[in-house]
Design an enzyme around this catalytic site. Structure first.
Site, mmCIF file in Angstrom:
data_model
loop_
_atom_site.group_PDB
_atom_site.id
_atom_site.type_symbol
_atom_site.label_atom_id
_atom_site.label_comp_id
_atom_site.label_asym_id
_atom_site.label_seq_id
_atom_site.Cartn_x
_atom_site.Cartn_y
_atom_site.Cartn_z
ATOM 1 N N LYS A 207 -25.749 7.075 41.533
ATOM 2 C CA LYS A 207 -25.027 5.900 41.039
ATOM 3 C C LYS A 207 -23.792 5.685 41.927
ATOM 4 O O LYS A 207 -23.967 5.428 43.102
ATOM 5 C CB LYS A 207 -24.731 6.079 39.546
ATOM 6 C CG LYS A 207 -26.040 6.170 38.745
ATOM 7 C CD LYS A 207 -25.841 6.349 37.261
ATOM 8 C CE LYS A 207 -27.201 6.543 36.585
ATOM 9 N NZ LYS A 207 -27.066 6.858 35.159
ATOM 10 N N ASP B 34 -20.493 14.146 30.785
ATOM 11 C CA ASP B 34 -21.554 13.584 31.618
ATOM 12 C C ASP B 34 -20.945 12.399 32.367
ATOM 13 O O ASP B 34 -20.730 11.335 31.788
ATOM 14 C CB ASP B 34 -22.703 13.144 30.711
ATOM 15 C CG ASP B 34 -23.816 12.440 31.486
ATOM 16 O OD1 ASP B 34 -23.646 12.184 32.699
ATOM 17 O OD2 ASP B 34 -24.847 12.140 30.867
HETATM 18 C C1 LIG Z 1 -27.965 7.454 34.290
HETATM 19 C C2 LIG Z 1 -27.459 8.430 33.321
HETATM 20 C C3 LIG Z 1 -28.106 9.661 33.094
HETATM 21 C C4 LIG Z 1 -29.501 9.998 33.552
HETATM 22 O O1 LIG Z 1 -29.858 9.932 34.798
HETATM 23 P P1 LIG Z 1 -31.405 9.895 35.252
HETATM 24 O O2 LIG Z 1 -31.291 10.342 36.668
HETATM 25 O O3 LIG Z 1 -31.871 8.508 35.056
HETATM 26 O O4 LIG Z 1 -32.159 10.886 34.424
HETATM 27 C C5 LIG Z 1 -27.497 10.577 32.262
HETATM 28 N N1 LIG Z 1 -26.328 10.298 31.668
HETATM 29 C C6 LIG Z 1 -25.702 9.121 31.832
HETATM 30 C C7 LIG Z 1 -24.403 8.893 31.141
HETATM 31 C C8 LIG Z 1 -26.245 8.142 32.647
HETATM 32 O O5 LIG Z 1 -25.644 6.967 32.763
#
Ligand SMILES: *Cc1c(COP(=O)(O)O)cnc(C)c1O
Length: 412
Positions: free
Chosen positions: A226, A197
């Site tokens: 992000k 992830d």
């Molecule tokens: C931000 C994040 C997510 C989830 O993203 P959302 O769009 O807020 O559901 C999943 N995994 C990691 C490692 C993250 O930092």
């Protein structure tokens, strides 16, 4: 006068206030960024009117000829960006991407091994209040409390003991490089699938500033909002054709209904931007700025978790350095127009509502043109605020300093 202003003054005024806040505050939340006007325009477009359940050329609704082309553009650009064979761009968020990815790999009740939340992992990696901790039997690995680093021997030991069906790597608050090859070796040794992830570090991976999980992980998921600097959403990637088919089915109709085609168009626009040389330059600066920020805090005597950073974020132990909790610092910095989030640190003794640390990231302000020098100044402002936390006069002059610093950079 805008349509919105005319039709709904209440919402319009609140958006204006939020706009002002985004321009006058220093945004240091590591998971946030500022998208381009082109991305905003695509996501605010009439594409929101269209239903397009299914995938390009296999839809359950008519009238998808242009939508198909848009989704195909997003898919092709994403494949190019990460050099991967199969992608799905329909996940509404990083969490839905993770749900679909996990459900494609393993069965209800199977075992998953992910990084614990307090060590920097994400809710969807097995936390008890998330589907991932409820639908699966979840186990965790952490980081070494002294070094702040993932101890791969320890991960291996736990993996061999637990025998998980799936290992999840990737984090929300880990300032160092993740070794995907090592995770793959551990997964192979215990017969588990590996999911990476890269929600936070996707931009670094795409620009070769971080090793890539492609070729190691069975499935790679990410957010698009992000470091990738796109609209709020998720993506799923793999090199395995059979798995790719399964992922498509698991996401729709398994987890979601109609895709957000306006968001998918905005994803396409952001992937195009991410393929430009200027984006690589941006990401190089994001990392440089994070290193400058870490270095300045070290000079100011702070305990920086792991002694620095390899990526876009740093973790500060404010409790042992200054005797204040992460929550107190988060609230205090709000007063001087600096936005950060409290964050647990390895071995944290404070409750998650308080924490001993704060997490700071450079992606958003680097988009606004902040340099290493600016970030060093930001570290000093934060330090002054903490040292003078009960002196309203100092705090209000720091706030003016922040507003002036932001005025030096293009507003958004
Ligand atoms: C931000 C994040 C997510 C989830 O993203 P959302 O769009 O807020 O559901 C999943 N995994 C990691 C490692 C993250 O930092």
């Amino acid at each position: 006068m805008s349509y919105l202003e005319k039709e709904d003054k209440e919402v319009f005024d609140l958006i204006e206030l939020e706009h002002k806040r985004q321009n006058e505050h220093i945004e240091l939340i590591a998971s946030e960024n500022f998208v381009s006007k082109a991305v905003l325009e695509a996501q605010g477009s009439i594409l929101t009117n269209k239903y397009a359940e299914g995938y390009p050329s296999k839809r359950y609704y008519g009238g998808c000829e242009f939508i198909d082309k848009i989704e195909d553009l997003a898919r092709e650009r994403l494949k190019k960006l990460f050099n991967v064979k199969y992608v799905n761009v329909q996940a509404h968020s990083g969490s839905s991407a993770n749900m679909a990815a996990i459900r494609s790999l393993i069965n209800h009740g199977d075992k998953i091994l992910g990084m614990s939340l307090d060590a920097g992992g994400h809710l969807t990696h097995g936390y008890k209040l998330s589907f991932s901790g409820q639908d699966y039997e979840s186990f965790t690995y952490g980081v070494n409390i002294e070094t702040g680093l993932i101890d791969y021997d320890e991960v291996r030991r736990i993996a061999l003991e637990v025998k998980p069906n799936l290992i999840i790597c990737g984090a929300s608050a880990y300032p160092r490089e993740i070794d995907f090859k090592k995770f793959k070796e551990i997964a192979d040794e215990c017969g588990a699938y590996l999911m990476a992830d890269i929600a936070h570090i996707a931009g670094l991976v795409a620009t070769n500033l971080h090793n890539s999980p492609i070729g190691y992980a069975d499935v790679i998921t990410s957010t698009t909002h992000k470091t990738l600097r796109g609209p709020r959403g998720g993506i799923i990637m793999t090199n395995d054709e059979e798995l790719a088919k399964k992922i498509d089915k698991t996401l729709f109709p398994g987890c979601q209904g109609g895709p957000l085609e306006h968001i998918i168009a905005a994803k396409a626009v952001s992937f195009k931007e991410d393929l430009e040389p200027s984006y690589k330059e941006y990401m190089v600066n994001v990392v440089k700025n994070a290193k400058a920020l870490a270095d300045e805090f070290i000079k100011l005597g702070y305990k920086v978790i792991s002694g620095g950073t390899d990526n876009h974020m740093i973790l500060l132990d404010v409790k042992s350095t200054k005797g204040v909790t992460g929550k107190e610092v988060e609230d205090l910095l709000q007063k001087v127009n600096i936005t950060v989030n409290k964050n647990s640190i390895p071995g944290d003794k404070e409750k998650p509502m308080f924490t001993s640390g704060i997490r700071l990231g450079t992606p958003a302000m680097t988009t606004k043109g902040y340099s290493e020098e600016d970030f060093r100044l930001v570290a000093n402002i934060i330090n002054k605020a903490i040292n003078n936390r009960n002196d309203e006069k100092v705090l209000s002059s720091l706030k003016e300093e922040v507003i002036a610093l932001n005025k030096k950079h293009p507003t958004f």
